[in-house]
Design an enzyme around this catalytic site. Structure first.
Site, PDB file in Angstrom:
ATOM      1  CD  GLU A 145      -5.178   3.084  -7.783  1.00 49.57           C
ATOM      2  OE1 GLU A 145      -4.723   3.131  -6.620  1.00 49.57           O
ATOM      3  OE2 GLU A 145      -5.718   4.041  -8.342  1.00 49.57           O
ATOM      4  CB  SER A 152     -11.166   1.832   2.510  1.00 51.50           C
ATOM      5  OG  SER A 152      -9.800   1.518   2.407  1.00 51.50           O
ATOM      6  CG  ASP A 193      -5.848   7.605  -4.082  1.00 51.05           C
ATOM      7  OD1 ASP A 193      -5.344   8.748  -4.057  1.00 51.05           O
ATOM      8  OD2 ASP A 193      -5.410   6.662  -3.406  1.00 51.05           O
ATOM      9  CE  LYS A 214      -8.334   3.552  -4.896  1.00 48.78           C
ATOM     10  NZ  LYS A 214      -7.214   2.611  -5.100  1.00 48.78           N
ATOM     11  CB  THR A 262      -0.935  -0.007   1.231  1.00 47.41           C
ATOM     12  OG1 THR A 262      -1.927   1.017   1.077  1.00 47.41           O
ATOM     13  CG2 THR A 262      -0.169   0.221   2.520  1.00 47.41           C
ATOM     14  CD  GLU A 263      -0.852   5.352   1.372  1.00 43.54           C
ATOM     15  OE1 GLU A 263      -0.394   6.306   0.714  1.00 43.54           O
ATOM     16  OE2 GLU A 263      -2.060   5.218   1.643  1.00 43.54           O
ATOM     17  CE  LYS A 312      -2.664   0.066  -5.271  1.00 45.72           C
ATOM     18  NZ  LYS A 312      -2.110   0.505  -3.973  1.00 45.72           N
ATOM     19  CB  THR A 313      -3.733   6.793  -7.151  1.00 42.01           C
ATOM     20  OG1 THR A 313      -4.558   5.873  -6.437  1.00 42.01           O
ATOM     21  CG2 THR A 313      -4.614   7.869  -7.771  1.00 42.01           C
TER      22      THR A 313
END
Length: 231
Positions: A122, A45, A58, A41, A15-16, A19-20
C-alpha cells in the site's frame, strides 16, 4: 512450496480514498481463496508509540490481517511498516522533521519482501506522493516494476484524478491490473454515469464497487471484489 511471488502496489487517486480499507478487503478475499498473502505499508505518517516503536493505525490493520496468512503468524510490525513517523503530515516532511532519510535507496534497504504467494504494497497519499525533493513513490514502483491496483475515491473530480493517474502509470510502462471504485465520501451525484465513463475509459478491469455503507466492513467489501484478474 510457494508459487511464483506476485507484488501488487495499491495506489490511490488521492489521500483518504480508502487504500487501507481496500487492501484489507483484498487480503481477506485472497485468504478466503486459500491464497498466501501479506500486506505491506512501507511508509506511514500519523503514529503512536507502542511497545517502544511508532505504529500507525493503518499499518496495524494490515499487520493483523497479514498474520492470518499461513506461515506469517509471527511477522513483526516493523516488517510490515519499516518507516513510520509520528505527525500526520506528508511523509517526506515528517521524515525531514525526524531527521530520517526518505528515499528509494532507503526503501530498498529497509523493506524486505516476504516470500509470499501475493504481496500487496500500500502506498501513501496519491500516486505521485513525494519521498524527497527529487523522488516520488511512483518512481520506486517503476524501479521495482510492480503491477498496480488503483483505488478511485468516487467524488466530484475523480474522473480527472483517475485518468491523470492511469496515464502516468501507463507512461511508465507499468501494468494496471485493475481498479476499485470506492464511495468512501458517500453518495455521488450521477454515480452510475461516472462509473460508466470510467469503465469505458480505463482499459483495466473494474475489480469492484464499494458503497460507503459497505465501507464500514472490509469482510463485506471483500465479497464484492472480483479476483479473476489477480488469480
Amino acid at each position: 512450496m510457494n508459487k511464483t511471488r506476485e507484488i501488487l502496489f495499491i495506489a490511490g487517486t488521492d489521500t483518504e480514498v480508502g487504500k487501507t480499507f481496500i487492501t484489507q478487503a483484498l487480503i481477506n478475499a485472497l485468504l478466503h481463496c486459500e491464497e498466501q498473502v501479506v500486506g505491506l505499508k512501507p511508509v506511514a505518517s500519523g503514529a503512536e508509540l507502542e511497545a517502544g516503536e511508532w505504529r500507525n493505525e493503518d499499518g496495524l490493520k494490515i499487520h493483523e490481517l497479514s498474520k492470518k496468512s499461513p506461515g506469517f503468524e509471527q511477522i513483526s510490525y516493523s516488517d510490515i511498516n519499516p518507516l513510520c513517523f509520528e505527525p500526520a503530515i506528508a511523509p517526506h516532511i515528517a521524515a525531514q522533521e525526524a531527521g530520517v532519510e526518505l528515499s528509494i535507496a532507503e526503501l530498498n534497504r529497509l523493506l524486505k519482501f516476504p516470500d509470499s504467494e501475493h504481496l500487496l504494497v500500500e502506498g501513501a497519499g496519491g500516486w505521485l506522493t513525494p519521498l524527497n525533493d527529487t523522488e516520488t513513490y511512483a518512481d520506486w514502483v517503476e524501479q521495482k516494476r510492480m503491477d498496480v491496483i488503483l483505488v478511485i475515491g468516487m467524488k466530484l473530480g475523480c474522473l480527472n484524478h483517475a485518468m491523470l493517474t492511469v496515464r502516468d502509470i501507463e507512461r511508465r510502462g507499468l501494468k494496471l491490473r485493475g481498479w476499485v471504485a470506492n464511495f468512501v465520501f458517500g453518495d455521488m451525484n450521477r454515480s452510475e454515469q461516472n462509473l460508466d465513463w470510467l469503465k469505458k475509459n480505463i482499459s483495466a478491469p473494474c475489480l469492484g464497487v464499494v458503497s460507503k455503507q459497505e465501507g464500514a466492513d472490509y469482510e463485506k467489501a471483500s465479497e464484492l471484489l472480483d479476483l479473476k484478474a489477480l488469480l
